[in-house]
Write a protein that holds these residues in place. Structure first.
Motif, PDB file in Angstrom:
ATOM      1  N   GLU A  52       2.507   6.016  -2.984  1.00  0.00           N
ATOM      2  CA  GLU A  52       3.606   6.819  -3.517  1.00  0.00           C
ATOM      3  C   GLU A  52       3.446   7.025  -5.026  1.00  0.00           C
ATOM      4  O   GLU A  52       3.612   8.129  -5.533  1.00  0.00           O
ATOM      5  CB  GLU A  52       4.931   6.120  -3.214  1.00  0.00           C
ATOM      6  N   LEU A  53       3.086   5.968  -5.737  1.00  0.00           N
ATOM      7  CA  LEU A  53       2.925   6.053  -7.190  1.00  0.00           C
ATOM      8  C   LEU A  53       1.729   6.902  -7.594  1.00  0.00           C
ATOM      9  O   LEU A  53       1.785   7.632  -8.576  1.00  0.00           O
ATOM     10  CB  LEU A  53       2.772   4.652  -7.791  1.00  0.00           C
ATOM     11  N   THR A  54       0.645   6.801  -6.841  1.00  0.00           N
ATOM     12  CA  THR A  54      -0.567   7.498  -7.238  1.00  0.00           C
ATOM     13  C   THR A  54      -0.665   8.926  -6.709  1.00  0.00           C
ATOM     14  O   THR A  54      -1.482   9.704  -7.188  1.00  0.00           O
ATOM     15  CB  THR A  54      -1.826   6.719  -6.803  1.00  0.00           C
ATOM     16  N   SER A  55       0.165   9.285  -5.743  1.00  0.00           N
ATOM     17  CA  SER A  55       0.095  10.632  -5.175  1.00  0.00           C
ATOM     18  C   SER A  55       1.002  11.619  -5.889  1.00  0.00           C
ATOM     19  O   SER A  55       0.946  12.813  -5.637  1.00  0.00           O
ATOM     20  CB  SER A  55       0.471  10.598  -3.692  1.00  0.00           C
TER      21      SER A  55
ATOM     22  N   ARG B 274       4.200  11.635  -5.472  1.00  0.00           N
ATOM     23  CA  ARG B 274       5.374  11.866  -4.626  1.00  0.00           C
ATOM     24  C   ARG B 274       6.586  11.063  -5.073  1.00  0.00           C
ATOM     25  O   ARG B 274       7.684  11.299  -4.616  1.00  0.00           O
ATOM     26  CB  ARG B 274       5.061  11.483  -3.172  1.00  0.00           C
ATOM     27  N   SER B 275       6.396  10.110  -5.952  1.00  0.00           N
ATOM     28  CA  SER B 275       7.488   9.243  -6.375  1.00  0.00           C
ATOM     29  C   SER B 275       8.506  10.023  -7.200  1.00  0.00           C
ATOM     30  O   SER B 275       8.161  10.852  -8.029  1.00  0.00           O
ATOM     31  CB  SER B 275       6.951   8.082  -7.215  1.00  0.00           C
ATOM     32  N   SER B 276       9.766   9.743  -6.944  1.00  0.00           N
ATOM     33  CA  SER B 276      10.822  10.385  -7.731  1.00  0.00           C
ATOM     34  C   SER B 276      11.175   9.551  -8.959  1.00  0.00           C
ATOM     35  O   SER B 276      11.975   9.967  -9.779  1.00  0.00           O
ATOM     36  CB  SER B 276      12.070  10.592  -6.866  1.00  0.00           C
ATOM     37  N   GLN B 277      10.580   8.368  -9.077  1.00  0.00           N
ATOM     38  CA  GLN B 277      10.856   7.510 -10.219  1.00  0.00           C
ATOM     39  C   GLN B 277       9.976   7.900 -11.395  1.00  0.00           C
ATOM     40  O   GLN B 277       8.822   8.270 -11.231  1.00  0.00           O
ATOM     41  CB  GLN B 277      10.610   6.048  -9.874  1.00  0.00           C
ATOM     42  N   VAL B 278      10.564   7.780 -12.569  1.00  0.00           N
ATOM     43  CA  VAL B 278       9.840   8.087 -13.793  1.00  0.00           C
ATOM     44  C   VAL B 278      10.115   6.977 -14.790  1.00  0.00           C
ATOM     45  O   VAL B 278      11.256   6.540 -14.928  1.00  0.00           O
ATOM     46  CB  VAL B 278      10.314   9.442 -14.385  1.00  0.00           C
TER      47      VAL B 278
ATOM     48  N   MET C  14       0.828  -1.208   0.000  1.00  0.00           N
ATOM     49  CA  MET C  14       0.000   0.000   0.000  1.00  0.00           C
ATOM     50  C   MET C  14       0.866   1.262   0.000  1.00  0.00           C
ATOM     51  O   MET C  14       0.568   2.195  -0.758  1.00  0.00           O
ATOM     52  CB  MET C  14      -0.945  -0.023   1.205  1.00  0.00           C
ATOM     53  N   PRO C  15       1.948   1.334   0.789  1.00  0.00           N
ATOM     54  CA  PRO C  15       2.793   2.537   0.725  1.00  0.00           C
ATOM     55  C   PRO C  15       3.346   2.793  -0.673  1.00  0.00           C
ATOM     56  O   PRO C  15       3.412   3.929  -1.138  1.00  0.00           O
ATOM     57  CB  PRO C  15       3.899   2.261   1.735  1.00  0.00           C
ATOM     58  N   ARG C  16       3.741   1.728  -1.366  1.00  0.00           N
ATOM     59  CA  ARG C  16       4.266   1.890  -2.727  1.00  0.00           C
ATOM     60  C   ARG C  16       3.167   2.389  -3.662  1.00  0.00           C
ATOM     61  O   ARG C  16       3.394   3.292  -4.478  1.00  0.00           O
ATOM     62  CB  ARG C  16       4.842   0.564  -3.236  1.00  0.00           C
ATOM     63  N   PHE C  17       1.970   1.822  -3.551  1.00  0.00           N
ATOM     64  CA  PHE C  17       0.845   2.257  -4.375  1.00  0.00           C
ATOM     65  C   PHE C  17       0.538   3.730  -4.129  1.00  0.00           C
ATOM     66  O   PHE C  17       0.358   4.506  -5.066  1.00  0.00           O
ATOM     67  CB  PHE C  17      -0.388   1.393  -4.085  1.00  0.00           C
TER      68      PHE C  17
END
Length: 80
Positions: A45-48, A50-54, A40-43
């Protein structure tokens, strides 16, 4: 990314959830990727946003980044 057949959802749930806690896991059906299970934290992060990954397609990569990537790969292969 680890892969689990859909049948493992009932047979090896513990292993699947342990793997998904570390990184997203692919659920396959008839050997084709169908779903992804992740923490859930990863999800969030991806949907908010906030993720620095592209994720980008290499063909769409700006030329300067492409050259930098090529140089990094070349340096790695040559052991530098």
């Amino acid at each position: 990314m680890k892969r689990f057949p859909a049948g493992d959802l009932t047979r090896n749930t513990g292993n699947l959830l342990e793997a998904a806690a570390i990184a997203p896991v692919v659920i396959t059906k008839h050997r084709k990727p169908r779903f992804v299970v992740m923490s859930m934290p990863r999800f969030e992060e991806l949907t908010s946003g906030r993720s620095s990954q592209v994720a980008v397609d290499v063909a769409d990569m700006p030329e300067d980044l492409g050259r930098l990537l090529d140089k990094g790969i070349e340096d790695h292969v040559r052991g530098r």
